[in-house]
Design a protein around this motif. Structure first.
Motif, short mmCIF file in Angstrom:
data_model
loop_
_atom_site.label_atom_id
_atom_site.label_comp_id
_atom_site.label_asym_id
_atom_site.label_seq_id
_atom_site.Cartn_x
_atom_site.Cartn_y
_atom_site.Cartn_z
N PHE A 52 0.87 -1.17 0.00
CA PHE A 52 0.00 0.00 0.00
C PHE A 52 0.91 1.22 0.00
O PHE A 52 1.46 1.60 1.02
CB PHE A 52 -0.90 0.02 1.23
N MET A 53 1.09 1.80 -1.18
CA MET A 53 2.00 2.95 -1.32
C MET A 53 1.18 4.21 -1.47
O MET A 53 0.25 4.27 -2.28
CB MET A 53 2.88 2.75 -2.56
N THR A 54 1.48 5.21 -0.68
CA THR A 54 0.78 6.48 -0.80
C THR A 54 1.70 7.53 -1.40
O THR A 54 2.85 7.67 -0.98
CB THR A 54 0.28 6.95 0.58
N LEU A 55 1.20 8.24 -2.40
CA LEU A 55 1.89 9.40 -2.92
C LEU A 55 1.31 10.61 -2.19
O LEU A 55 0.16 10.96 -2.39
CB LEU A 55 1.69 9.54 -4.43
N LEU A 56 2.12 11.18 -1.32
CA LEU A 56 1.66 12.28 -0.47
C LEU A 56 2.39 13.55 -0.88
O LEU A 56 3.55 13.49 -1.29
CB LEU A 56 1.96 11.94 0.99
N GLY A 57 1.71 14.67 -0.77
CA GLY A 57 2.39 15.92 -1.08
C GLY A 57 1.39 17.04 -1.22
O GLY A 57 0.18 16.79 -1.34
N PRO A 58 1.87 18.28 -1.21
CA PRO A 58 0.94 19.41 -1.35
C PRO A 58 0.33 19.44 -2.74
O PRO A 58 0.79 18.76 -3.66
CB PRO A 58 1.83 20.63 -1.10
N SER A 59 -0.71 20.24 -2.88
CA SER A 59 -1.39 20.37 -4.16
C SER A 59 -0.42 20.90 -5.22
O SER A 59 0.35 21.81 -4.96
CB SER A 59 -2.57 21.31 -3.99
N GLY A 60 -0.46 20.26 -6.39
CA GLY A 60 0.41 20.71 -7.47
C GLY A 60 1.81 20.11 -7.44
O GLY A 60 2.67 20.49 -8.22
N SER A 61 2.03 19.12 -6.56
CA SER A 61 3.38 18.57 -6.44
C SER A 61 3.63 17.43 -7.42
O SER A 61 4.73 16.89 -7.47
CB SER A 61 3.62 18.10 -5.01
N GLY A 62 2.61 17.05 -8.19
CA GLY A 62 2.83 16.05 -9.23
C GLY A 62 2.31 14.66 -8.92
O GLY A 62 2.59 13.71 -9.66
N LYS A 63 1.52 14.52 -7.87
CA LYS A 63 1.01 13.20 -7.49
C LYS A 63 0.06 12.63 -8.53
O LYS A 63 0.20 11.50 -8.98
CB LYS A 63 0.28 13.27 -6.13
N LEU A 182 -11.22 9.89 -1.27
CA LEU A 182 -12.06 10.27 -0.14
C LEU A 182 -12.17 11.78 0.00
O LEU A 182 -12.77 12.29 0.94
CB LEU A 182 -11.51 9.67 1.16
N GLY A 183 -11.58 12.49 -0.96
CA GLY A 183 -11.49 13.94 -0.86
C GLY A 183 -12.84 14.64 -0.80
O GLY A 183 -12.95 15.72 -0.24
N ALA A 184 -13.87 14.03 -1.39
CA ALA A 184 -15.16 14.71 -1.46
C ALA A 184 -16.08 14.33 -0.31
O ALA A 184 -17.21 14.77 -0.25
CB ALA A 184 -15.84 14.39 -2.79
N LEU A 185 -15.57 13.49 0.61
CA LEU A 185 -16.44 12.99 1.67
C LEU A 185 -16.20 13.74 2.98
O LEU A 185 -15.12 14.28 3.21
CB LEU A 185 -16.18 11.50 1.88
N ASP A 186 -17.22 13.75 3.85
CA ASP A 186 -17.01 14.45 5.12
C ASP A 186 -16.18 13.58 6.06
O ASP A 186 -15.92 12.41 5.82
CB ASP A 186 -18.36 14.87 5.74
N ARG A 187 -15.76 14.20 7.14
CA ARG A 187 -14.73 13.63 7.99
C ARG A 187 -15.03 12.22 8.51
O ARG A 187 -14.20 11.33 8.44
CB ARG A 187 -14.49 14.60 9.15
N ASN A 188 -16.25 12.04 9.05
CA ASN A 188 -16.60 10.73 9.62
C ASN A 188 -16.58 9.64 8.56
O ASN A 188 -16.05 8.55 8.78
CB ASN A 188 -17.99 10.79 10.26
N LEU A 189 -17.17 9.98 7.43
CA LEU A 189 -17.25 9.02 6.34
C LEU A 189 -15.86 8.67 5.84
O LEU A 189 -15.55 7.52 5.53
CB LEU A 189 -18.07 9.64 5.21
N ARG A 190 -15.02 9.68 5.80
CA ARG A 190 -13.63 9.47 5.36
C ARG A 190 -12.97 8.41 6.21
O ARG A 190 -12.35 7.48 5.70
CB ARG A 190 -12.83 10.76 5.56
N SER A 191 -13.10 8.59 7.52
CA SER A 191 -12.38 7.68 8.39
C SER A 191 -12.97 6.28 8.29
O SER A 191 -12.25 5.28 8.31
CB SER A 191 -12.36 8.26 9.81
N VAL A 211 -3.23 8.31 -3.78
CA VAL A 211 -2.79 9.70 -3.80
C VAL A 211 -3.59 10.51 -2.79
O VAL A 211 -4.82 10.40 -2.75
CB VAL A 211 -2.97 10.31 -5.21
N THR A 212 -2.91 11.30 -1.98
CA THR A 212 -3.61 12.20 -1.07
C THR A 212 -2.71 13.36 -0.71
O THR A 212 -1.49 13.29 -0.84
CB THR A 212 -4.06 11.47 0.21
N HIS A 213 -3.33 14.47 -0.26
CA HIS A 213 -2.52 15.57 0.27
C HIS A 213 -2.68 15.62 1.79
O HIS A 213 -2.16 16.50 2.44
CB HIS A 213 -2.92 16.90 -0.37
#
Ligand SMILES: Nc1ncnc2c1ncn2[C@@H]1O[C@H](COP(=O)(O)OP(=O)(O)O)[C@@H](O)[C@H]1O
Ligand SMILES: [Mg+2]
Lengths: 379, 273
Positions: A52-63, A182-191, A211-213
């Protein structure tokens, strides 16, 4: 900050399911849109089978660009991508056999839940009965049994993403690519869905590239994290490694809170000077950073910083700095003191428990930590 | 173009339409519809010349129409040409709309404008140009000639309606389809087409009707052996003064109206997002 990653589960890797994940190898991958800087700049990364590899980084970083290159939606400017050792750089996306999850679900609105999930199976000419069996099976896996005949518009966001997940894994792809699903979901649902995605990763056993920021999300989910910054990979490692052993200032700041003391041109030795303070550097750290660092910084996590009323209360061998309380944040079980540290009043923070007494804005204190708790990073 | 959404009732309560605007709207409707309603009673008239008000009641003109091979052939020709035009223009127009929806910039804009030219160009100019070209290619009087000429003027209508439908289409769905194993062609058939089917159907109907009642090009392209219905109607007034035209016109009005209403009738069947 949730800093309690589930180490035991990860050490053993994918436990159940077939250990038949696919290795994804990016070799000196570059994508240049002709902007000021390439969107992805000479990245090499090997994602292990079943990882399970996550590409993490700020918006616009190329993920996203990296994920789209793996999926085949974008063409490489340079470099190559291989799945299980086979170069797929020139293979169109529909022949790469990779599942994909999008932030906006991308369900087919004209098809029912069951038809959506059956879609990839029909493209692969699977028999009718086999399709029915697999669809039922995977809908059970994502806990959507009984919604077969609903249309996507009749489902909540969380349910829609479950359908998309079912559709993306039902054909047993080489790997699953997830772009901020999960970006469009609210906090509880996300978790809730985070837990779900981890469970499904364990049960399916295939390679996931996520991919996530959101650094908390990355910490919670990942076997390993590749931290992106400006189209490059800053550091790759387990969540614990990235948190405990950041190699760069960017990593230290992006994952969790840090107290950062820039050393400037100071020589890195058994002792180092900062703002008139003389600090001890852990021998192991000195060994790991031989010689002089032109530009480096000392990083200490807030939970490793203690406060004392005066110099006399600081244990021998600890590094200390004078600090003034700027603010107190009540976090429930603990409090965060926001500090102004040293001559220049550099911002810092520490955690204290209510048992340690009360602190008020303006209190003059001494902040201290043990040399072993600090990291030296490239600034 | 056909906009399927009628304004909601609630809306009129919030902002009532003044009586004079309603009256004006009514006048406009009457102005457009009256000539059409005028021709239908005429078609049942007993008189042998054009007279209004019509006298008596008879099916004679319809009998004439359906027993006269000249009328029947021209009707058949029109259906043939309009059907083929609808198929060709819908194919070309849909392909153009899909391609143009993915392009940006000045070239795409230029192509878009060029494809609209047949709508704004005077019919007679187009007709003369087509006539001269088709004479050389020996396409006048042929089905192919009619179909090609009518397709040229019908494509813009398809382009407009399909482009409209594509406006609500999420291109991410094509990436999803590709990730699920669909080649671009498969994705078009299984995802794009069903989702823009209303636009395609609307475009096809417009193309059919544009061809079905087109008269200027058809006049130039006609041959003694092959005429479309509008041309035959034109002949019947200018050459023969044949009252059967009332029946023919009525049939045209009814046919065109039914075809226009097709999408409304089918509306319930196509699921929208
Ligand atoms: N199709 C594109 N055309 C031009 N520039 C793009 C395109 N896609 C992404 N970029 C640029 O590439 C950079 C990286 O974008 P992206 O990979 O989407 O970042 P992230 O997913 O990390 O937020 C950004 O500067 C973005 O503006
Ligand atoms: Mg992105």
């Amino acid at each position: 900050m949730t800093m309690t990653p589930d180490t035991t589960a990860k050490a053993t890797g994918p436990s159940t399911g077939t250990p038949s994940g696919t290795e994804i190898r990016l070799d000196r991958v570059t994508k240049d849109y002709g902007l000021a800087a390439p969107a992805v700049d000479d990245i090499s990364l090997t994602i292990e089978p079943g990882e399970f590899m996550t590409l993490l980084g700020p918006s616009g970083s190329g993920k996203t660009t990296t994920l789209n290159l793996i999926a085949g939606f974008e063409t490489l400017t340079a470099g190559s991508i291989a799945l299980n050792g086979t170069d797929v750089s020139d293979v169109p996306p529909h022949r790469r056999n990779l599942g994909m999850l999008f932030q906006n679900y991308a369900l087919f609105p004209h098809l029912t839940v069951a038809q959506n999930v059956a879609y990839p199976l029909r493209e692969r000419k699977v028999g009718k009965r086999e399709i029915a069996r697999k669809v039922a099976e995977v809908l059970e896996l994502v806990q959507l049994t009984g919604r077969d005949d609903n249309h996507p518009s009749q489902l909540s966001g969380g349910q829609q993403q479950r359908v998309a997940l079912a559709r993306a894994i039902v054909f047993e792809p080489e790997a699953l690519l997830l772009d901020e699903p999960l970006g469009a979901l609210d906090r509880n649902l996300r978790s809730a869905l985070q837990t779900e995605i981890r469970r499904i990763h364990r049960e399916v056993g295939s390679t996931f590239v996520f991919v996530t920021h959101d650094q908390e999300e990355a910490m919670n989910l990942s076997d390993r994290i590749a931290l992106f910054n400006n189209g490059r990979i800053e550091q790759v490692g387990t969540p614990q490694q990235l948190y405990a052993e950041p190699e760069t200032l960017f990593t230290a700041k992006f994952l969790g809170d840090s107290n950062v003391f820039e050393l400037g041109e100071a020589a890195l030795d058994a002792n180092v000077a900062w703002d008139g303070e003389s600090w001890v550097i852990d021998p192991a750290t000195v060994a790991a950073h031989p010689g002089v660092r032109a530009s480096s910084a000392v990083v200490v996590r807030p939970e490793d910083v203690e406060v004392a009323g005066g110099r006399d209360d600081v244990p021998a061998g600890a590094n200390a700095v004078r600090a003034t309380v700027r603010d107190v944040e009540y976090m429930g079980s603990y409090r965060t003191l926001l500090l102004a540290m040293g001559e220049r009043g550099l911002p810092g923070r520490t955690r204290v428990s209510p048992l340690q007494g009360e602190y008020a804005i303006g209190d003059d204190l001494v902040a201290w930590w043990r040399p072993q708790a600090q990291r030296i990073v490239a600034a | 173009m056909t906009t399927p959404s009628t304004p909601r009732r609630r809306y009129t309560k919030v902002d009532p339409i003044p009586w004079w605007l309603k009256a004006f709207g009514g006048l406009v409707v009457v102005f457009f519809i009256l000539p059409t309603l005028f021709v239908i009673p005429m078609s049942f008239s007993d008189a042998t010349t054009f007279q209004f008000p019509p006298q008596g009641f008879t099916w004679r003109l319809y009998e004439n129409f359906f027993t006269n091979p000249i009328w029947l052939d021209s009707l058949g020709n029109s259906f043939l040409v309009a059907t083929l035009t609808a198929v060709l223009a819908t194919t070309v127009g849909t392909a153009a709309a899909v391609a143009l929806s993915r392009l940006q910039g000045r070239v795409a804009q230029l192509v878009r404008t060029l494809l609209m030219v047949p709508i704004v160009a005077p019919a007679i100019v187009v007709a003369v140009a087509v006539y001269i070209a088709f004479l050389g290619w020996q396409l006048t009087g042929t089905v192919l000639g009619y179909v090609l000429a009518h397709t040229a003027i019908a494509v813009p209508y398809v382009l407009i309606s399909v482009t409209g439908a594509l406006g609500g289409f999420d291109p991410k769905l094509l990436r999803a389809a590709a990730s699920l194993g669909s080649s671009p062609a498969r994705a078009f058939v299984r995802v794009t087409m069903p989702l823009i089917s209303r636009g395609i159907l609307t475009g096809a109907i417009f193309a059919f009707i544009v061809s079905f009642d087109e008269v200027v090009l058809a006049l130039f392209l006609r041959s003694p052996l092959f005429q479309t219905m509008p041309v035959q109607m034109y002949n019947s007034v200018t050459v023969e003064i044949d009252p059967t035209i009332s029946a023919a016109s009525s049939l045209m009005v009814v046919a065109v109206t039914i075809i226009f209403l097709l999408p409304q009738l089918l509306r319930g069947r196509v699921r929208r997002r």
